[in-house]
Each structure stands twice: as structure tokens, then as C-alpha cells.
Design a protein around this motif. Structure first.
Motif, mmCIF file in Angstrom:
data_model
loop_
_atom_site.group_PDB
_atom_site.id
_atom_site.type_symbol
_atom_site.label_atom_id
_atom_site.label_comp_id
_atom_site.label_asym_id
_atom_site.label_seq_id
_atom_site.Cartn_x
_atom_site.Cartn_y
_atom_site.Cartn_z
ATOM 1 N N GLY A 9 39.512 39.501 39.816
ATOM 2 C CA GLY A 9 40.519 38.548 39.394
ATOM 3 C C GLY A 9 41.675 39.270 38.734
ATOM 4 N N LEU A 10 42.896 38.858 39.052
ATOM 5 C CA LEU A 10 44.101 39.521 38.568
ATOM 6 C C LEU A 10 45.013 38.515 37.884
ATOM 7 C CD1 LEU A 10 46.120 41.976 38.565
ATOM 8 C CD2 LEU A 10 46.896 41.158 40.808
ATOM 9 N N ALA A 11 45.442 38.842 36.679
ATOM 10 C CA ALA A 11 46.467 38.057 35.994
ATOM 11 C C ALA A 11 47.758 38.858 35.994
ATOM 12 C CB ALA A 11 46.049 37.749 34.561
ATOM 13 N N VAL A 12 48.872 38.184 36.244
ATOM 14 C CA VAL A 12 50.178 38.836 36.267
ATOM 15 C C VAL A 12 51.019 38.254 35.138
ATOM 16 C CG1 VAL A 12 52.258 39.337 37.593
ATOM 17 C CG2 VAL A 12 50.044 39.183 38.758
ATOM 18 N N LEU A 13 51.349 39.087 34.160
ATOM 19 C CA LEU A 13 52.245 38.687 33.077
ATOM 20 C C LEU A 13 53.672 38.964 33.535
ATOM 21 C CD1 LEU A 13 50.292 40.292 30.084
ATOM 22 C CD2 LEU A 13 49.931 38.073 31.206
ATOM 23 N N GLY A 14 54.497 37.935 33.556
ATOM 24 C CA GLY A 14 55.794 38.050 34.203
ATOM 25 C C GLY A 14 55.663 37.662 35.661
ATOM 26 N N GLY A 15 54.846 36.640 35.911
ATOM 27 C CA GLY A 15 54.540 36.235 37.278
ATOM 28 C C GLY A 15 55.706 35.637 38.029
ATOM 29 N N GLU B 36 44.988 30.655 29.621
ATOM 30 C CA GLU B 36 44.502 30.235 30.931
ATOM 31 C C GLU B 36 44.627 31.372 31.947
ATOM 32 O OE1 GLU B 36 45.737 27.143 34.520
ATOM 33 O OE2 GLU B 36 46.502 26.817 32.494
ATOM 34 N N ALA B 37 45.711 32.127 31.854
ATOM 35 C CA ALA B 37 45.935 33.225 32.796
ATOM 36 C C ALA B 37 44.968 34.372 32.569
ATOM 37 C CB ALA B 37 47.370 33.723 32.675
ATOM 38 N N ILE B 38 44.636 34.647 31.330
ATOM 39 C CA ILE B 38 43.894 35.852 30.972
ATOM 40 C C ILE B 38 42.386 35.695 31.069
ATOM 41 C CG2 ILE B 38 43.332 37.385 29.031
ATOM 42 C CD1 ILE B 38 46.051 37.923 30.294
ATOM 43 N N GLU B 39 41.868 34.554 30.726
ATOM 44 C CA GLU B 39 40.425 34.412 30.503
ATOM 45 C C GLU B 39 39.592 34.871 31.703
ATOM 46 O OE1 GLU B 39 37.296 31.315 28.473
ATOM 47 O OE2 GLU B 39 39.236 30.556 29.180
ATOM 48 N N GLY B 40 38.748 35.885 31.454
ATOM 49 C CA GLY B 40 37.777 36.331 32.432
ATOM 50 C C GLY B 40 38.279 37.210 33.549
ATOM 51 N N VAL B 41 39.545 37.615 33.529
ATOM 52 C CA VAL B 41 40.061 38.424 34.635
ATOM 53 C C VAL B 41 39.586 39.868 34.509
ATOM 54 C CG1 VAL B 41 42.086 36.970 34.955
ATOM 55 C CG2 VAL B 41 42.249 38.996 33.481
ATOM 56 N N ASP B 42 39.692 40.602 35.598
ATOM 57 C CA ASP B 42 39.290 42.005 35.624
ATOM 58 C C ASP B 42 40.465 42.949 35.392
ATOM 59 O OD1 ASP B 42 36.428 41.583 36.607
ATOM 60 O OD2 ASP B 42 37.586 40.574 38.174
#
Length: 464
Positions: free
Chosen positions: A5-11, A80-86
């Protein structure tokens, strides 16, 4: 390899649709045989509603057309974006494009280089950005403590130093400048990038190639002897005068032009304009054109406008600094628009998950690799990446004395600036900026910071 799972800050950043498209077109996007991860979900965190609506929607539509309608999510909620991502991919711009324009314009007004990473503009951007990034790191540590942060946020080196000093998350600083240069040098010999290895050492946007190896032979001297051919292949090499390259006996990356020809860069900024203004103009036109097409339900036009805008943006890279002509093949490939930024991020994640032991130039803590710096200084050097280890493989002894001196001075500036943010000290920020070799002393630093605090008051009010 399990999916990640990937979160992008500045999506809502302009390069994010290329990243998303590359993930769904991996065979076309790969620039090497290195393993890419299987990303099963991408959460795009973007506080700016307009960017979220336009570029975020474009990303969602790319996923839908690739048969992965649930793969991309948009949110303005960081947790919401961050929780549990790799993995967390950071590419934020605090203050937006207009903030960058102001940073560069103010500096040029005082006859000082304003460039957004190495110049006075980089200081202003770091002062705005570090508090935000560190707050994000605290959230990552709380909600996804296993995640690795890949930082593309400029100025990469200073941000990476602040993250390392905080120590809340595992992080790597990533810049595609040395990777793109390596690929171009390989093409000089008719080789793919993965068939060669580079010895690279320095700081972010302050690095030199001290070796280039193919089949066990160091071909750096050949590259220097054929430097004109290298410039013809890729114009970004040509911003550094060939006489300097021959004297040094190493190959600098293009950002060294700001140190080797400071007066020329300032003069060109005054007469030709600053790149920040050009990029802001391109981004605004992109958002308006793509947004209009998406509103009309015309994805093909939206995607076509996006690709053309990104091609134009790439063509403008180092345009003001260069008086040479070449193919400028160091940037992203077109069409489709993948390339260095997206491919590098995915390759690094692949190495971190599969352990293929690939070699990159990344921003990492020094840990003794560069003997004339402190162990906890962040450096940009050749490393080998595996899931549980980053092996530092660099040869600082081959750097000329002038390069070592410049690295030490810039690192002193970076460390002092990070400390100024931590302490909220305006006085220390002024001292730090005065140490930047592109700023002529404390009086100039005080004038600049006075103006930066005035125009960026909401972001810099913590400095007292």
C-alpha cells in the motif's frame, strides 16, 4: 512478492498522474529489468481542493481505465491516507507555486540567486516545509510505524536531514538527477543504465561522478575526453563549462552551475526571467485545461493536454542555465509520460521489498562513508539497497579539494538551518543562510529573511 500500500503526500502534484499511470503500465514504463512492486492501493493525500479535483480525478480515471477502479483513493484527511500503508511518497510544496515564485523573485531583486533548492529560495522553502514534513512523520510513526518514507520534497537534502535528526521514521531521500545523468552516460557507450555502475558522492544537488564503470573498466576519463559528445546527447551536461570539468577530473551534476557560474545564473534570471514563473504558468494552464476536459467528460483530451504540458515542462528544465543544444534525454520519456521520477520511485520500492541489491544514488545518513563529514550528516551517495540494509558504496577520496570544501560549507548551512527550525530561532536562521556560499553574508541573509517572513507570514511566524 506481496502487494504493498502506498500513500502519496502531495497527491495533487503535477507529476503524480505519471506515477499512477506508470504503475498500471509497468512493462512500458520500466527503464530497466529491476523489479517493480505490486501496488494494490494508492491513497492520494491532497489538501488543495482544486488539485484534488483535477489531478486526483485524472489519477482515479487512469486506474479505472486500467481495470483497477478501487486502486486509487483521494482524501484530504492525512490519517486516512497514512494508516497501515507500507510506503509513503512525499512530494509536497508548502506555499504552492506562488510561494516558489516569491522566493526566487525576492532573491533576484537583491542580486542573489533564488533557486528553489540550492539558493536563497531553497532556504525559504525549507523553513516553510520542515515543520509540515516533521508533523507528517509523527503521524506516520503513529499510524504506520513499519512504513518507509521516500522523500522527493524539495529541498531534498535539507528535508532529509531534518527527518533524520527527528528520527521518527525510516526514510530515504530521492532525487532523479544523478540517476538520469548515469543513464545518459551509459548511452554514450551504447549501454543500458543497469549495465554500468557509477561512483557518486556529495549532497543533494551538489554531487559529482568520480567513477563510471562498464565491464570492470573505469570509463570516466573517456567521458571527460568526449564531453562535447555527452553534451550533444544530453544538454543538461552543457550547463557546466567543459574547462571546469577537465580541471576537476570528475563530472558534476547540472546543479553545480549555480556555484561555478553564480553571476551568470543571476544575470540570466534577471534578463530571461525565473523558471519558477514559467513553471507556475505551465501548471496553471495544465490545471485549467485538464479540469475543463474532465468536466466535459473528455478523458482523451485531458490526458493529451497533460502529456503535452509535461513535455513542455521537461523541455524548460535548465533552459535558462544552458547555452547549448542537445536532446535533453535526462528527463521523463514521452509518450507515454513515465520516466526518471516515477521509475526511480518504483525501483527503490522494489529493492526494499524484494532485496535485489540494486544500486542507486540516494540521500542517506553518512555513517562514516564520507570521512570528512559527521556520521549523522545526510549525504547523497552511491548505495546498494535491500529490505534490511543500505550499503554505502562511495569513494570520497576521488573528490577534488574544492568539492570537499564546498560540501563541508553547504552541510554546515544545512545543519544550522534545521536547528533554526527546531529552535524557532530567527537569529540562527539568519546565521545559517549567511553560511550558504550563494549568499554574500549576514546582512544579505537578514534582508532576505525579513522579506520572506513578510510574504510568507502564516508559514514563518514561528521564527522569533
Amino acid at each position: 512478492m506481496s502487494a504493498v500500500g502506498l500513500a502519496v503526500l502531495g497527491g495533487g502534484g503535477v507529476r503524480i498522474p505519471a506515477l499512477v499511470d506508470a504503475l498500471f503500465n509497468r512493462d512500458a514504463a520500466r527503464s530497466s529489468s529491476r523489479t517493480w512492486p505490486d501496488v494494490d492501493r494508492i491513497t492520494l493525500f491532497e489538501p488543495d481542493a482544486a488539485r484534488r479535483q483535477v489531478l486526483g480525478t485524472l489519477c482515479v480515471e487512469l486506474a479505472r481505465r486500467a481495470g483497477r477502479p478501487e486502486a486509487v483513493r483521494l482524501t484530504a484527511d492525512l490519517e486516512e491516507a497514512i494508516e497501515g500503508v507500507d510506503f509513503v511518497f512525499s512530494a509536497i510544496r508548502v506555499g504552492g507555486d506562488q510561494g516558489r515564485v516569491l522566493d526566487e523573485e525576492i532573491a533576484v531583486h537583491y542580486g542573489i540567486l533564488g533557486q528553489e533548492t540550492v539558493g536563497a529560495g531553497g532556504c525559504a522553502m525549507a523553513l516553510r516545509t520542515i515543520p509540515v514534513v516533521l508533523s507528517y512523520c509523527e503521524t506516520i510513526a503513529r499510524l504506520a510505524p513499519q512504513a518507509v518514507l521516500l522523500n522527493f520534497t524539495n529541498p531534498v537534502g535539507i528535508i532529509a536531514q531534518a527527518i533524520a535528526d527527528q528520527g521518527a521514521v525510516r526514510a530515504l531521500g530521492i532525487c532523479d538527477t544523478p540517476t538520469s545523468a548515469h543513464a545518459a552516460m551509459a548511452r554514450m557507450f551504447g549501454e543500458e543504465a543497469e549495465s554500468a555502475t557509477s561512483d557518486y558522492c556529495g549532497l543533494n544537488h551538489l554531487g559529482w561522478f568520480t567513477g563510471f564503470h562498464i565491464g570492470g573498466s573505469n570509463r570516466l576519463r573517456d567521458l571527460i575526453d568526449r564531453f562535447a559528445d555527452l553534451v550533444a546527447l544530453d544538454k543538461t551536461f552543457g550547463v557546466i563549462p567543459e574547462a571546469i570539468v577537465r580541471h576537476l577530473g570528475v563530472i558534476p551534476t547540472e546543479y553545480l552551475v549555480y556555484y561555478y557560474d553564480t553571476a551568470g545564473c543571476i544575470e540570466r534570471a534577471r534578463t530571461k526571467g525565473i523558471r519558477a514563473a514559467r513553471v507556475a504558468q505551465l501548471n496553471l494552464a495544465l490545471l485549467e485545461g485538464v479540469g475543463r476536459a474532465l468536466h466535459n467528460g473528455d478523458f482523451q483530451t485531458a490526458w493529451g493536454l497533460y502529456i503535452e504540458a509535461m513535455k513542455e515542462r521537461s523541455a524548460s528544465y535548465m533552459e535558462l542555465e544552458s547555452s547549448t543544444r542537445g536532446t535533453n534525454q535526462s528527463g521523463e520519456k514521452t509518450p507515454p509520460y513515465y520516466g526518471g521520477y516515477a521509475a526511480l520511485a518504483m525501483e527503490v520500492i522494489g529493492s526494499l521489498t524484494t532485496g535485489d541489491g540494486s544500486r542507486y544514488a540516494l540521500d542517506v545518513t553518512n555513517e562514516g562513508a564520507v570521512g570528512f563529514l559527521e556520521p549523522d550528516d545526510v549525504v547523497e551517495i552511491s548505495v546498494r539497497v535491500s529490505p534490511d540494509r543500505i550499503e554505502r558504496e562511495t569513494d570520497p577520496a576521488a573528490l577534488p579539494r574544492s568539492a570537499k570544501a564546498l560540501i563541508m560549507q553547504v552541510k554546515e548551512y544545512e545543519r544550522a538551518l534545521v536547528r533554526a527550525v527546531k529552535e524557532g530561532s530567527l537569529e540562527l536562521a539568519e546565521v545559517a543562510l549567511s553560511m550558504n556560499p550563494l549568499v554574500p553574508g549576514i546582512s544579505a541573509a537578514r534582508r532576505l529573511l525579513d522579506q520572506y517572513r513578510r510574504v510568507h507570514e502564516p508559514h514563518l511566524s514561528y521564527l522569533r
